[in-house]
Design a protein around this motif. Sequence first.
Motif, short mmCIF file in Angstrom:
data_model
loop_
_atom_site.label_atom_id
_atom_site.label_comp_id
_atom_site.label_asym_id
_atom_site.label_seq_id
_atom_site.Cartn_x
_atom_site.Cartn_y
_atom_site.Cartn_z
N HIS A 28 91.21 -40.12 30.14
CA HIS A 28 92.17 -40.24 29.04
C HIS A 28 93.33 -39.25 29.21
O HIS A 28 94.49 -39.59 28.94
N GLN A 29 93.04 -38.04 29.65
CA GLN A 29 94.10 -37.06 29.86
C GLN A 29 95.05 -37.51 30.96
O GLN A 29 96.26 -37.32 30.87
N PHE A 30 94.53 -38.14 32.01
CA PHE A 30 95.40 -38.67 33.07
C PHE A 30 96.27 -39.79 32.55
O PHE A 30 97.46 -39.89 32.91
N VAL A 31 95.71 -40.66 31.72
CA VAL A 31 96.50 -41.76 31.15
C VAL A 31 97.62 -41.21 30.28
O VAL A 31 98.78 -41.65 30.36
N LEU A 32 97.30 -40.23 29.45
CA LEU A 32 98.33 -39.61 28.61
C LEU A 32 99.41 -38.95 29.45
O LEU A 32 100.60 -39.02 29.12
N LEU A 33 99.00 -38.29 30.54
CA LEU A 33 99.97 -37.62 31.41
C LEU A 33 100.89 -38.64 32.08
O LEU A 33 102.11 -38.47 32.08
N ARG A 34 100.30 -39.69 32.65
CA ARG A 34 101.12 -40.73 33.31
C ARG A 34 102.12 -41.33 32.33
O ARG A 34 103.31 -41.46 32.62
N ASP A 35 101.66 -41.69 31.14
CA ASP A 35 102.54 -42.34 30.17
C ASP A 35 103.61 -41.40 29.64
O ASP A 35 104.74 -41.82 29.36
N ALA A 36 103.28 -40.11 29.52
CA ALA A 36 104.27 -39.14 29.04
C ALA A 36 105.44 -38.99 30.00
O ALA A 36 106.57 -38.71 29.59
N LEU A 37 105.19 -39.19 31.28
CA LEU A 37 106.21 -38.97 32.29
C LEU A 37 107.06 -40.19 32.58
O LEU A 37 108.04 -40.10 33.33
N LEU A 38 106.74 -41.33 31.99
CA LEU A 38 107.43 -42.58 32.30
C LEU A 38 108.95 -42.52 32.11
O LEU A 38 109.69 -43.13 32.88
N PRO A 39 109.50 -41.81 31.12
CA PRO A 39 110.96 -41.86 30.93
C PRO A 39 111.76 -41.12 31.99
O PRO A 39 112.97 -41.33 32.10
N GLU A 90 112.19 -51.23 35.36
CA GLU A 90 112.26 -49.84 35.81
C GLU A 90 110.98 -49.08 35.46
O GLU A 90 110.45 -48.31 36.27
N LEU A 91 110.47 -49.29 34.26
CA LEU A 91 109.28 -48.54 33.83
C LEU A 91 108.02 -49.04 34.53
O LEU A 91 107.07 -48.27 34.73
N THR A 92 107.99 -50.31 34.90
CA THR A 92 106.86 -50.83 35.67
C THR A 92 106.78 -50.13 37.03
O THR A 92 105.71 -49.68 37.46
N ALA A 93 107.92 -50.05 37.71
CA ALA A 93 107.96 -49.36 39.00
C ALA A 93 107.64 -47.88 38.83
O ALA A 93 106.95 -47.27 39.66
N GLN A 94 108.11 -47.30 37.75
CA GLN A 94 107.87 -45.88 37.47
C GLN A 94 106.38 -45.62 37.25
O GLN A 94 105.82 -44.65 37.76
N ALA A 95 105.71 -46.48 36.50
CA ALA A 95 104.28 -46.32 36.24
C ALA A 95 103.49 -46.37 37.54
O ALA A 95 102.52 -45.61 37.73
N THR A 96 103.88 -47.24 38.45
CA THR A 96 103.20 -47.34 39.74
C THR A 96 103.37 -46.05 40.54
O THR A 96 102.40 -45.50 41.07
N ARG A 97 104.61 -45.57 40.63
CA ARG A 97 104.89 -44.35 41.41
C ARG A 97 104.11 -43.16 40.86
O ARG A 97 103.48 -42.40 41.61
N ILE A 98 104.17 -42.98 39.55
CA ILE A 98 103.52 -41.81 38.94
C ILE A 98 102.01 -41.88 39.11
O ILE A 98 101.36 -40.91 39.49
#
Length: 474
Positions: free
Chosen positions: A186-197, A112-120
């Motif tokens: 780096h800010q984009f990476v932090l944003l993408r990862d923060a939204l994963l849940p 689920e989180l793999t698909a989520q990371a792609t979408r975000i």
Amino acid sequence: MQEYQLTLEDKQILWGKPIDIESLIGKEPNDSIRRGANEALDWNLPAGIYRAKDIVMELDKMLEAMLVQLGEPVNDDPTVLLDSLQANLAISGRVSSLPLGPLALEDKAGIELTAQATRIGEQLVSWAREINSDKRTLAQYGPETLGKIEFRSHCYGHPLIPEAIAQVWGPYGGPRIMQIYNEYLHQFVLLRDALLPFSNWEEVPFEVKEYTDFKGLRFLEPVREVFLTQLLGKKLTHKSIVQYAQGVVSSGLSKAGYGFQYRLGSVLPAVLGESARTAPLYLLKWHPVQTIAADDTQDVTAVSFDYEYDDYYAAPRIEAGEGTPVKEDAFSLPEENDDEPSIARLLPSSGTDRTTLRFSLEMNDRECSVDLGQLFRGHRFLYRPKKNGDASGALVKRNTSSVHLAADILSRSGMVTDSDGIHFIATGGNELVLWALLGKLYPENVVLLDTGDREELEAAYISGKGFGTQFLLL
């Protein structure tokens, strides 16, 4: 008092007090571009309430500053820099910041989180391209101001695609451009990862406080590191996802249940308000509601929602009973005659040290309620009929088959199970009834059917653990 309303087709779930979140978004009194200690212009997110797209709009200021400072040869074209951002947010490739693709995570949470990371990641880059094409940053500040932005990005650095390396480190680039670009990535990476849940990640509001010792979303780095260690180590649990989400939205909570309330809303598993057949098992969903309402004079209290029984194995159990016998060769089930509930409510119960929620509905003039946490747990443990499975030697003979009315099962105390047999429960296609049953049945060998035809039933019989009593929901 007006209640928050969650709708799925013609069914509703009501609870709490709605929050007017729109009135809180975009009220930052300060600018993200301001003068730093060395008289150069700096960038930092002002304290405030943001959604994902709001952050992307603020990050565009760094991108536009780089384009201005790279000068005429770039011809005001962000394509290379944004292509490198896209490669960085991808889940595979040499410069990927989160290479989930090559890991081929096969656990349900990882999938689920793999698909989520792609979408975000894809949507964030799309927004970045769209926002920069409008050139609002350039029109607001002008090239002279943007040309003065300079700061130190405290990070080991993100790898770039070759074209970006040539541009950033070329004759018109250099360390100054690289520092801005590194922070931008780096800010984009932090944003993408923060939204994963979060399944509805575009809507989630979170609070940013302005710090002097680090920029923007870097306050998320400690909780992100713990979360990614669990994800990449394939040791991710539902509880750890909730724990991470609490840190992302700055809830202030230290312990984690199955969901929580914070100042800007409530976060619960994403199945609530969705079809149990297609809803994600591990993702969460933000709702603009105070589940535990505060007085008008008080701030909303951060609350963790606890399971009624932390260990469901120790919960009281009761037998389902005989029901109506079904012949072994009968593949049609009697229709459910119970009244069709169209409304369910979430009812909070707060003690001195814990808060639980109950999912309550009315059937046949009787109120039926189950622990909301157990409902979510039952959904995660739910089985679907095996497709194209090998039935040889897998079918365990069960002595009896019977049909039960959903209202009879839901009216029982404790968690319902049995010592043997196959137990059919018809839901009449009512998602509210289905969810309630998932909270009432002991979460072992519960299988959700679609049609109940012969082929699906044969697949269902070999689903689950292959032994012990079995409950088939239709």
